[in-house]
Design a protein around this motif. Structure first.
Motif, PDB file in Angstrom:
ATOM      1  N   GLU A 139       2.733   4.990  -4.939  1.00 14.39           N
ATOM      2  CA  GLU A 139       2.171   3.883  -4.170  1.00 14.39           C
ATOM      3  C   GLU A 139       2.277   2.573  -4.941  1.00 14.39           C
ATOM      4  OE1 GLU A 139      -1.222   6.679  -2.012  1.00 14.39           O
ATOM      5  OE2 GLU A 139      -1.664   5.536  -3.835  1.00 14.39           O
ATOM      6  N   VAL A 140       2.297   1.489  -4.179  1.00 17.80           N
ATOM      7  CA  VAL A 140       2.319   0.134  -4.745  1.00 17.80           C
ATOM      8  C   VAL A 140       1.102  -0.612  -4.214  1.00 17.80           C
ATOM      9  CG1 VAL A 140       3.575  -2.045  -4.902  1.00 17.80           C
ATOM     10  CG2 VAL A 140       4.828   0.126  -4.923  1.00 17.80           C
ATOM     11  N   PRO A 141       0.076  -0.821  -5.037  1.00 21.06           N
ATOM     12  CA  PRO A 141      -1.099  -1.562  -4.572  1.00 21.06           C
ATOM     13  C   PRO A 141      -0.971  -3.058  -4.852  1.00 21.06           C
ATOM     14  CG  PRO A 141      -1.567  -0.583  -6.694  1.00 21.06           C
ATOM     15  CD  PRO A 141      -0.141  -0.197  -6.348  1.00 21.06           C
ATOM     16  N   PHE A 142      -1.584  -3.860  -3.988  1.00 26.09           N
ATOM     17  CA  PHE A 142      -1.749  -5.300  -4.222  1.00 26.09           C
ATOM     18  C   PHE A 142      -3.226  -5.607  -4.011  1.00 26.09           C
ATOM     19  CE2 PHE A 142      -1.833  -9.788  -3.064  1.00 26.09           C
ATOM     20  CZ  PHE A 142      -1.098 -10.331  -4.111  1.00 26.09           C
ATOM     21  N   ILE A 159     -10.303  -5.050  -4.605  1.00 29.20           N
ATOM     22  CA  ILE A 159     -10.064  -4.514  -3.268  1.00 29.20           C
ATOM     23  C   ILE A 159      -8.734  -5.062  -2.761  1.00 29.20           C
ATOM     24  CG2 ILE A 159     -11.282  -6.383  -2.061  1.00 29.20           C
ATOM     25  CD1 ILE A 159     -12.275  -4.213  -0.084  1.00 29.20           C
ATOM     26  N   GLY A 160      -8.036  -4.255  -1.967  1.00 24.50           N
ATOM     27  CA  GLY A 160      -6.760  -4.703  -1.432  1.00 24.50           C
ATOM     28  C   GLY A 160      -6.066  -3.607  -0.642  1.00 24.50           C
ATOM     29  N   LEU A 161      -4.783  -3.762  -0.454  1.00 22.05           N
ATOM     30  CA  LEU A 161      -3.970  -2.839   0.341  1.00 22.05           C
ATOM     31  C   LEU A 161      -2.934  -2.147  -0.538  1.00 22.05           C
ATOM     32  CD1 LEU A 161      -3.317  -5.172   3.423  1.00 22.05           C
ATOM     33  CD2 LEU A 161      -5.123  -3.458   3.165  1.00 22.05           C
ATOM     34  N   TYR A 162      -2.448  -1.033  -0.048  1.00 22.56           N
ATOM     35  CA  TYR A 162      -1.376  -0.339  -0.755  1.00 22.56           C
ATOM     36  C   TYR A 162      -0.394   0.222   0.261  1.00 22.56           C
ATOM     37  CZ  TYR A 162      -3.258   4.242   0.563  1.00 22.56           C
ATOM     38  OH  TYR A 162      -3.674   5.329   1.274  1.00 22.56           O
ATOM     39  N   GLY A 163       0.818   0.405  -0.185  1.00 21.35           N
ATOM     40  CA  GLY A 163       1.844   1.089   0.588  1.00 21.35           C
ATOM     41  C   GLY A 163       2.516   2.115  -0.304  1.00 21.35           C
ATOM     42  N   SER A 187       6.914  16.984  12.412  1.00 20.85           N
ATOM     43  CA  SER A 187       5.859  16.062  12.847  1.00 20.85           C
ATOM     44  C   SER A 187       5.088  15.436  11.682  1.00 20.85           C
ATOM     45  CB  SER A 187       4.878  16.787  13.768  1.00 20.85           C
ATOM     46  OG  SER A 187       4.312  17.907  13.109  1.00 20.85           O
ATOM     47  N   ASP A 188       5.429  15.806  10.441  1.00 18.25           N
ATOM     48  CA  ASP A 188       4.733  15.232   9.285  1.00 18.25           C
ATOM     49  C   ASP A 188       5.187  13.801   9.032  1.00 18.25           C
ATOM     50  OD1 ASP A 188       3.250  17.490   8.819  1.00 18.25           O
ATOM     51  OD2 ASP A 188       4.676  18.354   7.389  1.00 18.25           O
ATOM     52  N   ARG A 189       4.287  13.023   8.435  1.00 19.40           N
ATOM     53  CA  ARG A 189       4.583  11.637   8.067  1.00 19.40           C
ATOM     54  C   ARG A 189       4.630  11.519   6.544  1.00 19.40           C
ATOM     55  NH1 ARG A 189       0.545   7.906  11.801  1.00 19.40           N
ATOM     56  NH2 ARG A 189       1.754   7.969  13.735  1.00 19.40           N
ATOM     57  N   GLN A 190       5.645  10.861   6.049  1.00 27.51           N
ATOM     58  CA  GLN A 190       5.747  10.640   4.608  1.00 27.51           C
ATOM     59  C   GLN A 190       5.412   9.199   4.212  1.00 27.51           C
ATOM     60  OE1 GLN A 190       9.719  13.204   4.368  1.00 27.51           O
ATOM     61  NE2 GLN A 190       8.935  12.825   2.305  1.00 27.51           N
ATOM     62  N   ILE A 191       5.452   8.276   5.153  1.00 26.88           N
ATOM     63  CA  ILE A 191       5.055   6.895   4.859  1.00 26.88           C
ATOM     64  C   ILE A 191       3.537   6.840   4.712  1.00 26.88           C
ATOM     65  CG2 ILE A 191       5.025   4.513   5.690  1.00 26.88           C
ATOM     66  CD1 ILE A 191       7.759   5.483   4.813  1.00 26.88           C
ATOM     67  N   ASP A 192       3.088   6.191   3.660  1.00 30.92           N
ATOM     68  CA  ASP A 192       1.662   6.150   3.335  1.00 30.92           C
ATOM     69  C   ASP A 192       1.238   4.697   3.138  1.00 30.92           C
ATOM     70  OD1 ASP A 192      -0.884   6.993   2.658  1.00 30.92           O
ATOM     71  OD2 ASP A 192      -0.378   7.373   0.565  1.00 30.92           O
ATOM     72  N   TYR A 193       0.075   4.315   3.653  1.00 32.18           N
ATOM     73  CA  TYR A 193      -0.473   2.968   3.445  1.00 32.18           C
ATOM     74  C   TYR A 193      -1.962   3.011   3.759  1.00 32.18           C
ATOM     75  CZ  TYR A 193       0.089   2.770   8.533  1.00 32.18           C
ATOM     76  OH  TYR A 193       0.039   3.047   9.877  1.00 32.18           O
TER      77      TYR A 193
END
Length: 290
Positions: A139-142, A159-163, A187-193
């Protein structure tokens, strides 16, 4: 003799009166000099030193406590702890809106885990048919940070967002399909945020900072598509008509690490505040340091 004394008294009184009279008359002003002085004052800039205007590089290591918010909640869960969390972050300390001096922003890269762990053997009713799922994620947090410094310690919140991206999956349990034990379903998702925040404290030892931190990570990306179906024979087939299914990661991260500053740190101490006041008045702190 009397006449001489009278003349001396006359001239003395005349001189005193003239001196008093002249003092009442305003001296002529050099208007050009006044204009030059006003223009000069308009161009003078008082430089106020920026507090905490520096950057740092930090690394940390720790453990992730994984959990999953399920809808519908078909089983209860344990928190499961995975070691192996690691992060590399760049932090820049600066004023926010040129007003709040104890502000910072942070960007980095993290490696950790997501997943769930069912309390009882209710996993056969779930699509994945797994009692426990373990996913490795990068993950990459900002993040935005507010901190308070003393001479030896720092207290901060962020506090912030991550992808991110889910790298792989492992499924554990008696009912796991061997074909999908280490493979993603369609049906699984690999994108995470999602949303990430935390609190922590640091101790300054010379030029470096040792810190501990507790974080909360709330995923906004379900681990599978919401319209994926309950399997036949699970006893939940009727819910396919009424429910969209979600599973959002809800994890705790506990870590410790070290920050290495890339510039001079200013802390909120009495001596620092005195130094700032001296710099504002005199423009340098050489005399203060001496």
């Amino acid at each position: 003799m009397r006449r001489l004394l009278s003349l001396i008294a006359f001239f003395a009184s005349t001189a005193l009166y003239g001196q008093y009279f002249e003092s009442e008359i305003e001296a002529p002003r050099d208007t050009n000099a006044v204009i030059r002085e006003e223009v000069y004052l308009d161009t003078v800039q008082i430089k106020v030193p920026d507090l905490n205007n520096y950057s740092s590089i930090g690394v940390s290591f720790g453990v992730t406590s994984t959990y999953m918010q399920l809808n519908p909640a078909v089983f209860r869960q344990h928190h499961y702890y995975y070691p192996g969390y690691a992060s590399l972050r760049y932090t820049h300390y600066e004023k926010m809106f040129d007003y709040l001096p104890y502000f910072a922003w942070q960007i980095g890269i993290e490696f950790g885990h997501e997943g769930y762990y069912a309390r009882k053997e209710e996993d056969r009713y779930y699509k994945e048919r797994s009692r426990r799922i373990k996913m490795q994620v990068v993950e990459v947090p900002f993040l935005a940070m507010i901190h308070y410094d003393t001479r030896w310690m720092k207290f901060f919140g962020e506090i912030g967002l991550y992808g991110g991206y889910r790298l792989n999956v492992e499924r554990f349990g008696d009912y796991v399909d061997p074909n999908y034990q280490n493979t993603w379903y369609d049906s699984d998702r690999q994108i995470d945020y999602g949303l990430q925040g935390g609190v922590g404290m640091g101790v300054f030892l010379g030029p470096v900072e040792l810190f501990v931190m507790a974080q909360l990570r709330y995923g906004w990306s379900s681990i599978f598509e919401p319209d994926s179906q309950f399997p036949a024979g699970s006893g939940y087939e009727d819910r396919n008509k009424y429910y969209w299914r979600f599973a959002y990661p809800f994890d705790y991260i506990f870590s410790a690490g070290i920050n290495i500053p890339l510039g001079k740190r200013y802390g909120k101490t009495r001596q620092d505040l005195k130094r700032e006041a001296y710099e504002i008045v005199y423009g340098t702190n050489k005399a203060y340091n001496q």
